[in-house]
Design a protein around this motif. Structure first.
Motif, short mmCIF file in Angstrom:
data_model
loop_
_atom_site.label_atom_id
_atom_site.label_comp_id
_atom_site.label_asym_id
_atom_site.label_seq_id
_atom_site.Cartn_x
_atom_site.Cartn_y
_atom_site.Cartn_z
N LEU A 1 0.94 -1.27 -0.02
CA LEU A 1 0.03 0.02 0.02
C LEU A 1 0.79 1.36 0.07
O LEU A 1 1.75 1.64 0.89
CB LEU A 1 -0.96 -0.02 1.31
N PRO A 2 0.59 2.18 -0.95
CA PRO A 2 1.53 3.40 -0.85
C PRO A 2 1.07 4.44 -0.04
O PRO A 2 -0.16 4.61 0.17
CB PRO A 2 1.29 3.88 -2.53
N VAL A 3 1.85 5.00 0.64
CA VAL A 3 1.69 6.22 1.62
C VAL A 3 1.06 7.19 0.91
O VAL A 3 0.12 8.07 1.49
CB VAL A 3 2.91 6.63 2.19
N ALA A 4 1.48 7.47 -0.30
CA ALA A 4 0.74 8.66 -1.28
C ALA A 4 -0.70 8.72 -1.41
O ALA A 4 -1.43 9.51 -1.52
CB ALA A 4 1.56 8.63 -2.49
N ALA A 5 -1.32 7.27 -1.26
CA ALA A 5 -2.66 7.18 -1.46
C ALA A 5 -3.37 7.95 -0.31
O ALA A 5 -4.49 8.75 -0.48
CB ALA A 5 -3.05 5.70 -1.45
N GLY A 6 -2.88 7.74 0.88
CA GLY A 6 -3.40 8.51 1.95
C GLY A 6 -3.21 9.86 2.08
O GLY A 6 -4.16 10.75 2.44
N VAL A 7 -2.00 10.27 1.71
CA VAL A 7 -1.50 11.72 2.13
C VAL A 7 -2.33 12.64 0.83
O VAL A 7 -2.75 13.67 1.04
CB VAL A 7 0.10 11.90 1.51
N THR A 8 -2.77 11.83 -0.24
CA THR A 8 -3.33 12.88 -1.29
C THR A 8 -4.78 13.13 -0.74
O THR A 8 -5.32 14.49 -0.85
CB THR A 8 -3.74 12.03 -2.59
N VAL A 9 -5.48 12.31 -0.27
CA VAL A 9 -6.69 12.48 0.68
C VAL A 9 -6.48 13.55 1.77
O VAL A 9 -7.32 14.63 1.82
CB VAL A 9 -7.42 11.17 1.17
N GLY A 10 -5.55 13.49 2.38
CA GLY A 10 -5.17 14.60 3.42
C GLY A 10 -5.11 15.94 2.60
O GLY A 10 -5.54 16.90 3.36
N LEU A 11 -4.39 15.90 1.51
CA LEU A 11 -4.17 17.33 0.74
C LEU A 11 -5.59 17.78 0.60
O LEU A 11 -5.77 19.19 0.46
CB LEU A 11 -3.35 17.24 -0.33
N LEU A 12 -6.33 16.91 0.17
CA LEU A 12 -7.92 17.58 -0.14
C LEU A 12 -8.56 17.96 1.02
O LEU A 12 -9.33 19.12 0.89
CB LEU A 12 -8.70 16.34 -0.76
N GLY A 13 -8.55 17.34 2.08
CA GLY A 13 -9.02 17.77 3.49
C GLY A 13 -8.70 19.16 3.55
O GLY A 13 -9.34 20.09 4.17
N VAL A 14 -7.21 19.23 3.81
CA VAL A 14 -6.63 20.77 3.95
C VAL A 14 -7.18 21.63 3.26
O VAL A 14 -7.52 22.87 3.27
CB VAL A 14 -5.12 20.61 3.95
N ALA A 15 -7.34 21.34 1.67
CA ALA A 15 -7.80 22.31 0.91
C ALA A 15 -9.36 22.90 1.07
O ALA A 15 -9.58 23.84 0.93
CB ALA A 15 -7.70 21.56 -0.65
#
Length: 182
Positions: free
Chosen positions: A57-71
């Motif tokens: 499982l790539p870490v980037a998959a979760g981080v991308t969703v976190g960036l959407l939350g911050v946006a």
């Protein structure tokens, strides 16, 4: 405006009990919790059946969703300033507010699904993390994904809250209308 129906007169005034216009109600936490629980159960079953076939499982998959939350959090703050006309900000067109509310509602549901799926992965990998090297790495990725999915849910709920009209009061004992501006 009162219309007569098969059961007698019906109140069809704006905001009345049988108002035919669609309304947008605030997202309920229990609905999101129910979605997350169902997604957790389904995700855990899916991972148990297919874990040996899945790639890491790539870490980037979760981080991308976190960036959407911050946006969404940043967008909510900026939109709220315009709704309240702070510092001479231009007013918000109704369609922009409506789109923001729809984005927030969709993101909160999507975030709840992702929260459940990441939790389902963690339920499977965390107990095996001390024995299986891949499970340890996947537990880290799933933990980051879970935190970021919760960030998306929080950002979406914040954006939805920021889209409410300034005169809306949640704690109004007179039964104020908590509907977002849409």
């Amino acid at each position: 405006m009162t219309a007569s129906g098969p059961d007698g007169p019906a109140d069809r005034s704006p905001g009345g009990p049988e108002d035919p216009r669609p309304t947008v109600t605030p997202t309920r936490y229990r609905d999101l919790g129910g979605i997350a629980v169902v997604a957790t159960l389904l995700g855990n079953i899916l991972v148990q059946l297919t874990y040996s076939y899945l790639p890491g499982l790539p870490v980037a998959a979760g981080v991308t969703v976190g960036l959407l939350g911050v946006a969404e959090i940043v967008g909510g703050v900026l939109l709220r300033r315009r709704i309240e006309h702070r510092h001479g900000a231009p007013p918000v067109p109704a369609l922009v507010a409506a789109r923001a509310v729809l984005l927030a509602k969709a993101s909160s549901v999507g975030g709840a699904v992702l929260t459940g799926l990441w939790a389902g992965v963690l339920l499977h990998t965390l107990p095996r993390a001390s024995v299986v090297v891949a499970a340890a790495a996947d537990s880290v990725s799933a933990g980051i994904g879970l935190v970021c999915a919760l960030l998306l849910v929080g950002g979406a709920l914040w954006l939805e809250h920021c889209c409410r009209a300034p005169d809306d009061r949640d704690d109004d004992p007179g039964g104020g209308d908590p509907r977002p501006t849409a």
